[in-house]
Design a protein around this motif. Structure first.
Motif, PDB file in Angstrom:
ATOM      1  N   PRO A   1       0.800  -1.231   0.000  1.00 15.39           N
ATOM      2  CA  PRO A   1       0.000   0.000   0.000  1.00 15.39           C
ATOM      3  C   PRO A   1       0.832   1.279   0.000  1.00 15.39           C
ATOM      4  N   LYS A   2       2.089   1.180   0.407  1.00 10.64           N
ATOM      5  CA  LYS A   2       2.974   2.347   0.422  1.00 10.64           C
ATOM      6  C   LYS A   2       3.143   2.941  -0.969  1.00 10.64           C
ATOM      7  N   HIS A   3       3.183   2.085  -1.993  1.00 12.09           N
ATOM      8  CA  HIS A   3       3.436   2.559  -3.354  1.00 12.09           C
ATOM      9  C   HIS A   3       2.386   2.123  -4.378  1.00 12.09           C
ATOM     10  N   TYR A   4       1.518   1.199  -4.010  1.00 12.08           N
ATOM     11  CA  TYR A   4       0.535   0.664  -4.954  1.00 12.08           C
ATOM     12  C   TYR A   4      -0.856   0.648  -4.329  1.00 12.08           C
ATOM     13  N   ARG A   5      -1.870   0.797  -5.178  1.00 16.36           N
ATOM     14  CA  ARG A   5      -3.246   0.568  -4.752  1.00 16.36           C
ATOM     15  C   ARG A   5      -3.739  -0.705  -5.452  1.00 16.36           C
ATOM     16  N   GLU A   6      -3.283  -1.834  -4.933  1.00 18.68           N
ATOM     17  CA  GLU A   6      -3.642  -3.115  -5.533  1.00 18.68           C
ATOM     18  C   GLU A   6      -5.152  -3.327  -5.530  1.00 18.68           C
ATOM     19  N   ASP A   7      -5.823  -2.802  -4.505  1.00 18.63           N
ATOM     20  CA  ASP A   7      -7.285  -2.929  -4.447  1.00 18.63           C
ATOM     21  C   ASP A   7      -7.951  -2.213  -5.617  1.00 18.63           C
TER      22      ASP A   7
ATOM     23  N   GLN B   1       0.349  -9.862 -12.721  1.00 18.02           N
ATOM     24  CA  GLN B   1       1.563 -10.035 -11.921  1.00 18.02           C
ATOM     25  C   GLN B   1       1.504  -9.165 -10.670  1.00 18.02           C
ATOM     26  N   THR B   2       1.745  -9.784  -9.522  1.00 17.51           N
ATOM     27  CA  THR B   2       1.825  -9.020  -8.291  1.00 17.51           C
ATOM     28  C   THR B   2       2.990  -9.546  -7.460  1.00 17.51           C
ATOM     29  N   LYS B   3       3.200  -8.914  -6.291  1.00 18.97           N
ATOM     30  CA  LYS B   3       4.422  -9.181  -5.543  1.00 18.97           C
ATOM     31  C   LYS B   3       4.164  -9.321  -4.042  1.00 18.97           C
ATOM     32  N   PHE B   4       5.028 -10.114  -3.416  1.00 22.61           N
ATOM     33  CA  PHE B   4       5.153 -10.101  -1.956  1.00 22.61           C
ATOM     34  C   PHE B   4       6.254  -9.117  -1.616  1.00 22.61           C
ATOM     35  N   THR B   5       5.920  -8.112  -0.825  1.00 20.12           N
ATOM     36  CA  THR B   5       6.889  -7.096  -0.426  1.00 20.12           C
ATOM     37  C   THR B   5       7.335  -7.360   1.012  1.00 20.12           C
ATOM     38  N   PRO B   6       8.613  -7.650   1.222  1.00 17.98           N
ATOM     39  CA  PRO B   6       9.120  -7.849   2.584  1.00 17.98           C
ATOM     40  C   PRO B   6       8.919  -6.605   3.442  1.00 17.98           C
ATOM     41  N   ILE B   7       9.051  -6.792   4.736  1.00 10.35           N
ATOM     42  CA  ILE B   7       8.701  -5.735   5.688  1.00 10.35           C
ATOM     43  C   ILE B   7       9.530  -4.464   5.494  1.00 10.35           C
ATOM     44  N   ASP B   8      10.755  -4.583   5.021  1.00 12.45           N
ATOM     45  CA  ASP B   8      11.597  -3.406   4.811  1.00 12.45           C
ATOM     46  C   ASP B   8      11.024  -2.461   3.763  1.00 12.45           C
ATOM     47  N   GLY B   9      10.185  -2.973   2.879  1.00 13.52           N
ATOM     48  CA  GLY B   9       9.605  -2.145   1.833  1.00 13.52           C
ATOM     49  C   GLY B   9       8.187  -1.684   2.131  1.00 13.52           C
ATOM     50  N   GLN B  10       7.693  -1.988   3.330  1.00 12.92           N
ATOM     51  CA  GLN B  10       6.323  -1.666   3.699  1.00 12.92           C
ATOM     52  C   GLN B  10       6.246  -0.445   4.612  1.00 12.92           C
TER      53      GLN B  10
ATOM     54  N   LEU C   1       8.844 -11.949  -5.762  1.00 15.52           N
ATOM     55  CA  LEU C   1       9.439 -11.458  -4.521  1.00 15.52           C
ATOM     56  C   LEU C   1       9.972 -10.060  -4.797  1.00 15.52           C
ATOM     57  N   HIS C   2       9.448  -9.067  -4.098  1.00 11.29           N
ATOM     58  CA  HIS C   2       9.697  -7.666  -4.446  1.00 11.29           C
ATOM     59  C   HIS C   2      11.163  -7.256  -4.279  1.00 11.29           C
ATOM     60  N   SER C   3      11.861  -7.908  -3.370  1.00  9.01           N
ATOM     61  CA  SER C   3      13.301  -7.668  -3.197  1.00  9.01           C
ATOM     62  C   SER C   3      13.895  -8.847  -2.437  1.00  9.01           C
ATOM     63  N   PRO C   4      15.172  -9.125  -2.636  1.00 10.67           N
ATOM     64  CA  PRO C   4      15.789 -10.243  -1.920  1.00 10.67           C
ATOM     65  C   PRO C   4      15.734 -10.036  -0.405  1.00 10.67           C
ATOM     66  N   VAL C   5      15.705 -11.138   0.317  1.00  8.80           N
ATOM     67  CA  VAL C   5      15.806 -11.084   1.774  1.00  8.80           C
ATOM     68  C   VAL C   5      17.075 -11.829   2.188  1.00  8.80           C
ATOM     69  N   TYR C   6      17.603 -11.469   3.324  1.00  6.96           N
ATOM     70  CA  TYR C   6      18.873 -12.035   3.777  1.00  6.96           C
ATOM     71  C   TYR C   6      18.731 -12.559   5.195  1.00  6.96           C
ATOM     72  N   PRO C   7      19.534 -13.563   5.578  1.00  7.15           N
ATOM     73  CA  PRO C   7      20.556 -14.272   4.784  1.00  7.15           C
ATOM     74  C   PRO C   7      19.941 -15.251   3.796  1.00  7.15           C
ATOM     75  N   GLY C   8      20.797 -16.038   3.129  1.00  4.99           N
ATOM     76  CA  GLY C   8      20.326 -16.978   2.119  1.00  4.99           C
ATOM     77  C   GLY C   8      19.313 -17.973   2.645  1.00  4.99           C
ATOM     78  N   THR C   9      19.463 -18.381   3.903  1.00 10.02           N
ATOM     79  CA  THR C   9      18.504 -19.336   4.472  1.00 10.02           C
ATOM     80  C   THR C   9      17.107 -18.731   4.547  1.00 10.02           C
ATOM     81  N   MET C  10      17.018 -17.431   4.822  1.00 11.64           N
ATOM     82  CA  MET C  10      15.723 -16.750   4.850  1.00 11.64           C
ATOM     83  C   MET C  10      15.158 -16.637   3.435  1.00 11.64           C
ATOM     84  N   LEU C  11      16.007 -16.357   2.464  1.00 10.52           N
ATOM     85  CA  LEU C  11      15.577 -16.298   1.074  1.00 10.52           C
ATOM     86  C   LEU C  11      14.988 -17.637   0.651  1.00 10.52           C
TER      87      LEU C  11
END
Length: 270
Positions: free
Chosen positions: A38-44, A66-75, A113-123
């Motif tokens: 919702p920070k940058h898109y009105r998906e609704d 096409q849509t995306k899961f945005t990790p918490i850092d981008g919300q 996936l809207h942006s990579p998450v770290y570390p690799g195990t979390m990705l």
């Protein structure tokens, strides 16, 4: 479903989103890109625009959604589709269910996936959860966005059971125009989608090479650049708010650039 040669981008459209999505589809766009952010898109409002288009003859099965899961850092923490305290798998599940409700569909053609998450195990945890949607036939293909580190992409590709079939990145000089990433994509049958293709490259659009080709083909410099991107296997996102540009940009398949002209433009990316 085959990815169209150009996708309508819905970021930053705010309260105009539904009408612009409707106009884009009615003028011929076959792909729509959004995000549960919702920070940058009105998906609704994308969903409302889609619904209006369907009521006026557009068929859902003809649209690449096409849509995306945005990790918490981008919300925006005060307005997001999940709780900060949720486990990552729960965040993804809640976001995905919200996207399906917003877009009024049980099937997402491409889930990114809207942006990579770290570390690799979390990705890997994130990707494995996204793979569940693919397994359930709720998603047609999976992808990653804002991935500018080739090593991260190789790690994901190597460890994924369902390989990423889309990379969506900003197309700009600061990343070297992703030459190595695009080469990896081409080698592994991954579609490379570009955004900020025009916004980030005013120097290219105003270059004499583009201007001369625009005069030759009686097209705008933007249309020449979009056609060039298709020629080098890039699917650009197009976020225009102009009906005139929607119509013109969708006609880029009506002409072909010569190989030497493609080389001339490619040289501007060096």
């Amino acid at each position: 479903m085959k990815i169209p040669n150009m996708i309508y981008g819905t970021a930053w459209k705010k309260e105009n989103t539904s009408e612009l999505v409707y106009e884009a589809l009615m003028h011929g766009f076959k792909g729509v890109d959004t995000a549960c952010q919702p920070k940058h898109y009105r998906e609704d409002l994308v969903g409302i625009g889609l619904e209006k288009a369907y009521a006026n003859g557009i068929r859902r099965e003809d649209i690449f959604l096409q849509t995306k899961f945005t990790p918490i850092d981008g919300q925006d923490i005060s307005n997001m589709p999940y709780l900060k305290s949720d486990e990552i798998e729960v965040q993804i599940e809640k976001s995905f269910q919200t996207s399906k409700r917003n877009l009024k569909t049980d099937f997402i053609n491409s889930y990114v996936l809207h942006s990579p998450v770290y570390p690799g195990t979390m990705l890997q945890r994130v990707w494995q959860k996204m793979e569940e949607f693919y397994d359930k036939k709720e998603v047609g293909q999976l992808g990653i966005s804002n991935c500018y580190d080739l090593d991260v992409l190789i790690y994901l590709y190597t460890n994924a059971r369902i390989k990423p079939s889309i990379v969506q990145n900003r197309f700009y000089a600061q990343s070297g125009y992703d030459k190595e990433i695009r080469a990896f994509c081409k080698k592994n049958a991954i579609t490379y989608e570009s955004f900020w293709s025009l916004t980030a490259n005013p120097n290219i659009l105003s270059n004499e090479v583009l201007e001369n080709l625009a005069n030759k083909y009686e097209r705008s410099s933007a249309e020449i650049f979009y056609r060039f991107l298709n020629h080098i296997n890039i699917v650009p996102l197009n976020g225009t708010t102009s009906k005139k540009h929607m119509i013109a940009d969708l006609k880029i398949s009506e002409f072909e650039l010569l190989s030497e002209e493609i080389t001339q433009i490619s040289n501007l990316l060096n």
